[in-house]
Design an enzyme around this catalytic site. Sequence first.
Site, PDB file in Angstrom:
ATOM      1  N   ASP A   1      77.767 -16.276 123.075  1.00 34.68           N
ATOM      2  CA  ASP A   1      78.571 -15.801 121.941  1.00 34.68           C
ATOM      3  C   ASP A   1      77.873 -14.636 121.235  1.00 34.68           C
ATOM      4  O   ASP A   1      76.669 -14.699 120.968  1.00 34.68           O
ATOM      5  CB  ASP A   1      78.745 -16.980 120.968  1.00 34.68           C
ATOM      6  CG  ASP A   1      79.761 -16.700 119.884  1.00 34.68           C
ATOM      7  OD1 ASP A   1      80.939 -16.527 120.212  1.00 34.68           O
ATOM      8  OD2 ASP A   1      79.375 -16.648 118.691  1.00 34.68           O
TER       9      ASP A   1
ATOM     10  N   GLU B   1      65.149 -20.521 137.437  1.00 33.56           N
ATOM     11  CA  GLU B   1      64.352 -21.676 137.859  1.00 33.56           C
ATOM     12  C   GLU B   1      65.227 -22.795 138.397  1.00 33.56           C
ATOM     13  O   GLU B   1      64.747 -23.715 139.043  1.00 33.56           O
ATOM     14  CB  GLU B   1      63.584 -22.247 136.663  1.00 33.56           C
ATOM     15  CG  GLU B   1      62.410 -21.428 136.215  1.00 33.56           C
ATOM     16  CD  GLU B   1      61.831 -22.037 134.941  1.00 33.56           C
ATOM     17  OE1 GLU B   1      61.913 -23.278 134.753  1.00 33.56           O
ATOM     18  OE2 GLU B   1      61.312 -21.257 134.120  1.00 33.56           O
TER      19      GLU B   1
HETATM   20  C1  NOJ Z   1      83.031 -14.895 119.103  1.00 30.87           C
HETATM   21  C2  NOJ Z   1      83.875 -16.098 119.311  1.00 30.87           C
HETATM   22  O1  NOJ Z   1      84.624 -15.920 120.473  1.00 30.87           O
HETATM   23  C3  NOJ Z   1      84.714 -16.232 118.075  1.00 30.87           C
HETATM   24  O2  NOJ Z   1      85.722 -17.192 118.245  1.00 30.87           O
HETATM   25  C4  NOJ Z   1      83.811 -16.570 116.928  1.00 30.87           C
HETATM   26  O3  NOJ Z   1      84.561 -16.600 115.729  1.00 30.87           O
HETATM   27  C5  NOJ Z   1      82.707 -15.529 116.771  1.00 30.87           C
HETATM   28  N1  NOJ Z   1      82.123 -15.163 118.017  1.00 30.87           N
HETATM   29  C6  NOJ Z   1      81.610 -16.049 115.887  1.00 30.87           C
HETATM   30  O4  NOJ Z   1      80.902 -17.064 116.537  1.00 30.87           O
END
Ligand code: NOJ
Length: 564
Positions: free
Chosen positions: A225, A277
């Site tokens: 993310d 790994e």
């Molecule tokens: C990207 C994620 O896909 C989204 O849903 C989220 O709100 C933001 N990152 C923050 O984590």
Amino acid sequence: MTSEILQADAGTPFPEAEPGHEWWRSAVIYQVYPRSWADSDGDGVGDLPGIISRLPHLVELGVDALWLSPFYVSPQADAGYDVADYRAVDPVFGDLADADELVRRAHELGLRVVVDIVPNHTSDEHEWFRAALAAGPGGPERARYLFRDGLGEHGELPPNSWRSVFGGPAWTRVTEPDGTPGQWYLHLFDVKQPDLDWTNPQVRAEFVSILRFWLDRGADGFRIDVAHGLVKAPGLPEWDHELELLEGSDARFSRPPFWDQEGVHEIYREWHRVAAEYAGDRVLVAEAWVDPPSRIARYVREDELHQSFNFSYLVTPWRADDLRTVVTASLEAMDAVGAPTTWVLSNHDVLRHSTRFGFPPGTKLPNGIGADDPQPDVALGLRRARAATLVMFGLPGSAYVYQGEELGLPEHTTLPDDVRQDPTWVRSANEHRGRDGCRVPIPWEADAPSYGFGPTSATWLPQPEAWRELALDVQRGVPGSTYETYRAALAARREHRLGEGRLQWVDGYPADVLAFRNGDVLVLANTGAAAVALPDGVEVLLASEPLNVADQLPADVTVWARER
Ligand code: NOJ
Ligand code: MG
């Protein structure tokens, strides 16, 4: 060659491929958004046992893997992207035994499982953040996050003017343990998602340990993310512009001091070594809203991540010349570093593509659509979405499918405002409706309560009535339905090994027609308004709509054909 490693690590049943032939180079990966896929206990929120029960759907559809959005312990302030405990499952989704069972069952069915990791920020309910608040300024507890003193005579002004992606300032002031107004902490997203300080070795060590926790349990990889956001420019220099996800990262312009900083790459080199790994070609996928593709390529250099989402492709309008440009740039950029190109049209953060394509190409669309906004042409949107999907599956590389697109689901564009849950709606002071419209629970059975999403009529967001006709059991076995078109395309993609293929542009068609060859398959997509003649002597293998006149390619239709 790999048997010893496999014995030592029981986490994956999958053999390792020769370098250059790893599964993820050509895989179709299906995104499951756990809240909205399948609910087992009738509380209106999807859960892991629900997902386990529906896994055979993915086998029937013909994908290679699933990626699960977060299911960890979380107050759900951002639908689970606010993690309070990275090593436990939120009770709303089940427990760790369910997660293990999900991985086991998926593997048994030949599906790989990619989990989501959220390293840019934690929840404010994470034990580290609680400790940071309790400890007060200056100590090691605060040093895991980005706490700063405020500006102004009494520290009453935020440390800088950075804005949150969801709207409003990116800084919130805390009350110190002694009750006085105190320091500020950075949150590029919701106030309940404090950003971690990635210059802190404890943060680095903790995430390596979290990666190992899930790799040991058999996860086949991670979707990372906000992969472009972990490192902030030293000194947190001023940047007082509004934010949009895919902007400002272009190397020709100055980059915001919190996106795409050089320091992120060292983190991913370490993660690469950790993943390597483990047996079975585990994959690391960047969610990085970075443009142009040459910048993204830097995340997937040989010793870094394996794949990155291609958001430049996602935002491209349904126009042949724009598609040609982005496909060429993507392939060139990824080829230069030996990484596969990926393709994606929808996910849980954007308007579903069948809705985007229901507006004239190039329309600037809002972040979320409400009942009083201009509404899409639903039929045209679906027609173009199906055509666009056949283009995507015809391209070499790896493709991502977002749950429900195989049913042709549109965005819910008339969701009542009082049921919205995306923090964007509140934080933008009701200016941006946000992402709830693409997160509505899936319709599986037309005549069941909640259209078969769960055993009761409860759904955490209401389903539009029109979705009854889109339910899986209405489309299953019906030739030409969106679902059967996806299945046929995925089967043909596998048969013709399109994922592992090479693209060759084909000249000689009108400018509105996108024409390329991938192996023995000719892909033709008509993005123009008029039908065009198909070349002599081709055999149509698959079409996004029934072809009423045999040798004609109608507007907004894609065919896969074989030259005889
Ligand atoms: C990207 C994620 O896909 C989204 O849903 C989220 O709100 C933001 N990152 C923050 O984590
Ligand atoms: Mg449930």
